[in-house]
Design a protein around this motif. Structure first.
Motif, PDB file in Angstrom:
ATOM      1  N   PHE A  81     -46.354  11.771 -84.935  1.00  0.00           N
ATOM      2  CA  PHE A  81     -47.580  11.264 -84.363  1.00  0.00           C
ATOM      3  C   PHE A  81     -48.764  11.911 -85.074  1.00  0.00           C
ATOM      4  O   PHE A  81     -48.736  13.093 -85.389  1.00  0.00           O
ATOM      5  CB  PHE A  81     -47.663  11.576 -82.863  1.00  0.00           C
ATOM      6  N   SER A  82     -49.799  11.144 -85.320  1.00  0.00           N
ATOM      7  CA  SER A  82     -50.977  11.711 -85.947  1.00  0.00           C
ATOM      8  C   SER A  82     -51.743  12.552 -84.938  1.00  0.00           C
ATOM      9  O   SER A  82     -51.663  12.334 -83.737  1.00  0.00           O
ATOM     10  CB  SER A  82     -51.878  10.603 -86.500  1.00  0.00           C
ATOM     11  N   SER A  83     -52.483  13.508 -85.453  1.00  0.00           N
ATOM     12  CA  SER A  83     -53.220  14.424 -84.592  1.00  0.00           C
ATOM     13  C   SER A  83     -54.475  13.745 -84.056  1.00  0.00           C
ATOM     14  O   SER A  83     -55.154  13.008 -84.758  1.00  0.00           O
ATOM     15  CB  SER A  83     -53.612  15.670 -85.372  1.00  0.00           C
ATOM     16  N   PHE A  84     -54.796  14.033 -82.819  1.00  0.00           N
ATOM     17  CA  PHE A  84     -55.986  13.478 -82.194  1.00  0.00           C
ATOM     18  C   PHE A  84     -57.100  14.507 -82.090  1.00  0.00           C
ATOM     19  O   PHE A  84     -58.134  14.250 -81.483  1.00  0.00           O
ATOM     20  CB  PHE A  84     -55.650  12.943 -80.798  1.00  0.00           C
ATOM     21  N   HIS A  85     -56.910  15.686 -82.680  1.00  0.00           N
ATOM     22  CA  HIS A  85     -57.920  16.728 -82.612  1.00  0.00           C
ATOM     23  C   HIS A  85     -59.061  16.417 -83.573  1.00  0.00           C
ATOM     24  O   HIS A  85     -58.852  15.898 -84.673  1.00  0.00           O
ATOM     25  CB  HIS A  85     -57.318  18.087 -82.964  1.00  0.00           C
ATOM     26  N   ILE A  86     -60.251  16.763 -83.163  1.00  0.00           N
ATOM     27  CA  ILE A  86     -61.441  16.465 -83.961  1.00  0.00           C
ATOM     28  C   ILE A  86     -61.393  17.200 -85.292  1.00  0.00           C
ATOM     29  O   ILE A  86     -61.753  16.640 -86.329  1.00  0.00           O
ATOM     30  CB  ILE A  86     -62.716  16.809 -83.171  1.00  0.00           C
ATOM     31  N   HIS A  87     -60.940  18.441 -85.297  1.00  0.00           N
ATOM     32  CA  HIS A  87     -60.951  19.214 -86.531  1.00  0.00           C
ATOM     33  C   HIS A  87     -59.944  18.691 -87.555  1.00  0.00           C
ATOM     34  O   HIS A  87     -60.021  19.055 -88.721  1.00  0.00           O
ATOM     35  CB  HIS A  87     -60.716  20.702 -86.246  1.00  0.00           C
ATOM     36  N   ASP A  88     -59.041  17.832 -87.157  1.00  0.00           N
ATOM     37  CA  ASP A  88     -58.081  17.245 -88.089  1.00  0.00           C
ATOM     38  C   ASP A  88     -58.565  15.920 -88.675  1.00  0.00           C
ATOM     39  O   ASP A  88     -57.934  15.384 -89.577  1.00  0.00           O
ATOM     40  CB  ASP A  88     -56.736  17.018 -87.402  1.00  0.00           C
ATOM     41  N   SER A  89     -59.677  15.398 -88.182  1.00  0.00           N
ATOM     42  CA  SER A  89     -60.190  14.116 -88.638  1.00  0.00           C
ATOM     43  C   SER A  89     -61.162  14.320 -89.804  1.00  0.00           C
ATOM     44  O   SER A  89     -62.184  14.990 -89.684  1.00  0.00           O
ATOM     45  CB  SER A  89     -60.919  13.404 -87.493  1.00  0.00           C
ATOM     46  N   GLU A  90     -60.828  13.724 -90.933  1.00  0.00           N
ATOM     47  CA  GLU A  90     -61.670  13.857 -92.120  1.00  0.00           C
ATOM     48  C   GLU A  90     -63.042  13.211 -91.907  1.00  0.00           C
ATOM     49  O   GLU A  90     -64.064  13.754 -92.332  1.00  0.00           O
ATOM     50  CB  GLU A  90     -60.976  13.225 -93.325  1.00  0.00           C
ATOM     51  N   ALA A  91     -63.071  12.085 -91.226  1.00  0.00           N
ATOM     52  CA  ALA A  91     -64.344  11.401 -90.980  1.00  0.00           C
ATOM     53  C   ALA A  91     -65.274  12.261 -90.126  1.00  0.00           C
ATOM     54  O   ALA A  91     -66.492  12.311 -90.366  1.00  0.00           O
ATOM     55  CB  ALA A  91     -64.095  10.064 -90.297  1.00  0.00           C
ATOM     56  N   MET A  92     -64.734  12.942 -89.138  1.00  0.00           N
ATOM     57  CA  MET A  92     -65.556  13.808 -88.296  1.00  0.00           C
ATOM     58  C   MET A  92     -66.071  15.009 -89.083  1.00  0.00           C
ATOM     59  O   MET A  92     -67.212  15.425 -88.921  1.00  0.00           O
ATOM     60  CB  MET A  92     -64.766  14.293 -87.075  1.00  0.00           C
ATOM     61  N   ARG A  93     -65.224  15.568 -89.943  1.00  0.00           N
ATOM     62  CA  ARG A  93     -65.662  16.706 -90.764  1.00  0.00           C
ATOM     63  C   ARG A  93     -66.775  16.293 -91.709  1.00  0.00           C
ATOM     64  O   ARG A  93     -67.709  17.052 -91.935  1.00  0.00           O
ATOM     65  CB  ARG A  93     -64.485  17.279 -91.548  1.00  0.00           C
TER      66      ARG A  93
ATOM     67  N   ARG B 221     -69.015  14.111 -91.196  1.00  0.00           N
ATOM     68  CA  ARG B 221     -70.236  13.946 -90.407  1.00  0.00           C
ATOM     69  C   ARG B 221     -70.743  15.263 -89.842  1.00  0.00           C
ATOM     70  O   ARG B 221     -71.792  15.310 -89.226  1.00  0.00           O
ATOM     71  CB  ARG B 221     -69.986  12.971 -89.259  1.00  0.00           C
ATOM     72  N   GLY B 222     -69.982  16.329 -90.017  1.00  0.00           N
ATOM     73  CA  GLY B 222     -70.384  17.633 -89.504  1.00  0.00           C
ATOM     74  C   GLY B 222     -70.123  17.809 -88.026  1.00  0.00           C
ATOM     75  O   GLY B 222     -70.738  18.658 -87.381  1.00  0.00           O
ATOM     76  N   ILE B 223     -69.218  17.013 -87.466  1.00  0.00           N
ATOM     77  CA  ILE B 223     -68.892  17.106 -86.051  1.00  0.00           C
ATOM     78  C   ILE B 223     -67.707  18.055 -85.897  1.00  0.00           C
ATOM     79  O   ILE B 223     -66.689  17.915 -86.559  1.00  0.00           O
ATOM     80  CB  ILE B 223     -68.557  15.719 -85.475  1.00  0.00           C
ATOM     81  N   HIS B 224     -67.880  19.033 -85.019  1.00  0.00           N
ATOM     82  CA  HIS B 224     -66.850  20.048 -84.804  1.00  0.00           C
ATOM     83  C   HIS B 224     -66.276  19.925 -83.405  1.00  0.00           C
ATOM     84  O   HIS B 224     -66.842  19.285 -82.530  1.00  0.00           O
ATOM     85  CB  HIS B 224     -67.444  21.454 -84.944  1.00  0.00           C
ATOM     86  N   CYS B 225     -65.202  20.617 -83.208  1.00  0.00           N
ATOM     87  CA  CYS B 225     -64.593  20.746 -81.892  1.00  0.00           C
ATOM     88  C   CYS B 225     -65.530  21.563 -81.009  1.00  0.00           C
ATOM     89  O   CYS B 225     -66.244  22.435 -81.490  1.00  0.00           O
ATOM     90  CB  CYS B 225     -63.253  21.452 -82.039  1.00  0.00           C
ATOM     91  N   VAL B 226     -65.547  21.293 -79.727  1.00  0.00           N
ATOM     92  CA  VAL B 226     -66.442  22.003 -78.818  1.00  0.00           C
ATOM     93  C   VAL B 226     -66.139  23.498 -78.806  1.00  0.00           C
ATOM     94  O   VAL B 226     -67.044  24.320 -78.659  1.00  0.00           O
ATOM     95  CB  VAL B 226     -66.391  21.399 -77.399  1.00  0.00           C
ATOM     96  N   ILE B 227     -64.904  23.877 -79.012  1.00  0.00           N
ATOM     97  CA  ILE B 227     -64.551  25.290 -79.051  1.00  0.00           C
ATOM     98  C   ILE B 227     -65.172  25.945 -80.281  1.00  0.00           C
ATOM     99  O   ILE B 227     -65.709  27.057 -80.199  1.00  0.00           O
ATOM    100  CB  ILE B 227     -63.018  25.469 -79.033  1.00  0.00           C
ATOM    101  N   ASP B 228     -65.120  25.264 -81.425  1.00  0.00           N
ATOM    102  CA  ASP B 228     -65.747  25.795 -82.636  1.00  0.00           C
ATOM    103  C   ASP B 228     -67.263  25.869 -82.478  1.00  0.00           C
ATOM    104  O   ASP B 228     -67.894  26.835 -82.917  1.00  0.00           O
ATOM    105  CB  ASP B 228     -65.403  24.936 -83.850  1.00  0.00           C
ATOM    106  N   GLN B 229     -67.868  24.857 -81.873  1.00  0.00           N
ATOM    107  CA  GLN B 229     -69.313  24.868 -81.664  1.00  0.00           C
ATOM    108  C   GLN B 229     -69.713  26.009 -80.742  1.00  0.00           C
ATOM    109  O   GLN B 229     -70.706  26.694 -80.980  1.00  0.00           O
ATOM    110  CB  GLN B 229     -69.777  23.539 -81.069  1.00  0.00           C
ATOM    111  N   ASP B 230     -68.941  26.251 -79.694  1.00  0.00           N
ATOM    112  CA  ASP B 230     -69.229  27.353 -78.787  1.00  0.00           C
ATOM    113  C   ASP B 230     -69.132  28.689 -79.514  1.00  0.00           C
ATOM    114  O   ASP B 230     -69.974  29.567 -79.346  1.00  0.00           O
ATOM    115  CB  ASP B 230     -68.266  27.314 -77.600  1.00  0.00           C
ATOM    116  N   ARG B 231     -68.122  28.859 -80.329  1.00  0.00           N
ATOM    117  CA  ARG B 231     -67.943  30.088 -81.090  1.00  0.00           C
ATOM    118  C   ARG B 231     -69.125  30.312 -82.036  1.00  0.00           C
ATOM    119  O   ARG B 231     -69.642  31.429 -82.144  1.00  0.00           O
ATOM    120  CB  ARG B 231     -66.636  30.029 -81.882  1.00  0.00           C
ATOM    121  N   GLU B 232     -69.569  29.253 -82.715  1.00  0.00           N
ATOM    122  CA  GLU B 232     -70.713  29.363 -83.620  1.00  0.00           C
ATOM    123  C   GLU B 232     -71.979  29.778 -82.870  1.00  0.00           C
ATOM    124  O   GLU B 232     -72.736  30.630 -83.335  1.00  0.00           O
ATOM    125  CB  GLU B 232     -70.943  28.043 -84.350  1.00  0.00           C
ATOM    126  N   GLU B 233     -72.210  29.172 -81.714  1.00  0.00           N
ATOM    127  CA  GLU B 233     -73.399  29.508 -80.931  1.00  0.00           C
ATOM    128  C   GLU B 233     -73.349  30.947 -80.427  1.00  0.00           C
ATOM    129  O   GLU B 233     -74.366  31.642 -80.412  1.00  0.00           O
ATOM    130  CB  GLU B 233     -73.561  28.550 -79.748  1.00  0.00           C
TER     131      GLU B 233
END
Length: 71
Positions: free
Chosen positions: A31-43, A45-57
């Motif tokens: 099965f393909s991954s549904f996680h945001i960080h695994d999606s090339e299109a999201m990367r 666009r600069g869209i990160h997982c909420v956990i990564d965004q929280d860590r950055e903040e």
């Protein structure tokens, strides 16, 4: 009543089989991954997982508080 139960089970079984066609038929299929960080299109666009965004903040806040303590 029992007829509805069997029809429901049949529909669910067909759905599971259709969802797993790639996994069942293809060698090494998965099965393909549904996680945001695994999606090339999201990367792109600069869209990160909420956990990564929280860590950055949190890092930004801790760096700014350290800089304020030095001043």
């Amino acid at each position: 009543m029992i007829e509805i139960f069997f029809i429901s089970v049949l529909i669910i079984a067909i759905a599971v089989i259709l969802l797993g066609v790639k996994v069942i038929i293809c060698k090494g299929g998965r099965f393909s991954s549904f996680h945001i960080h695994d999606s090339e299109a999201m990367r792109e666009r600069g869209i990160h997982c909420v956990i990564d965004q929280d860590r950055e903040e949190r890092m930004k806040k801790s760096l700014s508080s350290k800089q304020q303590k030095k001043a």
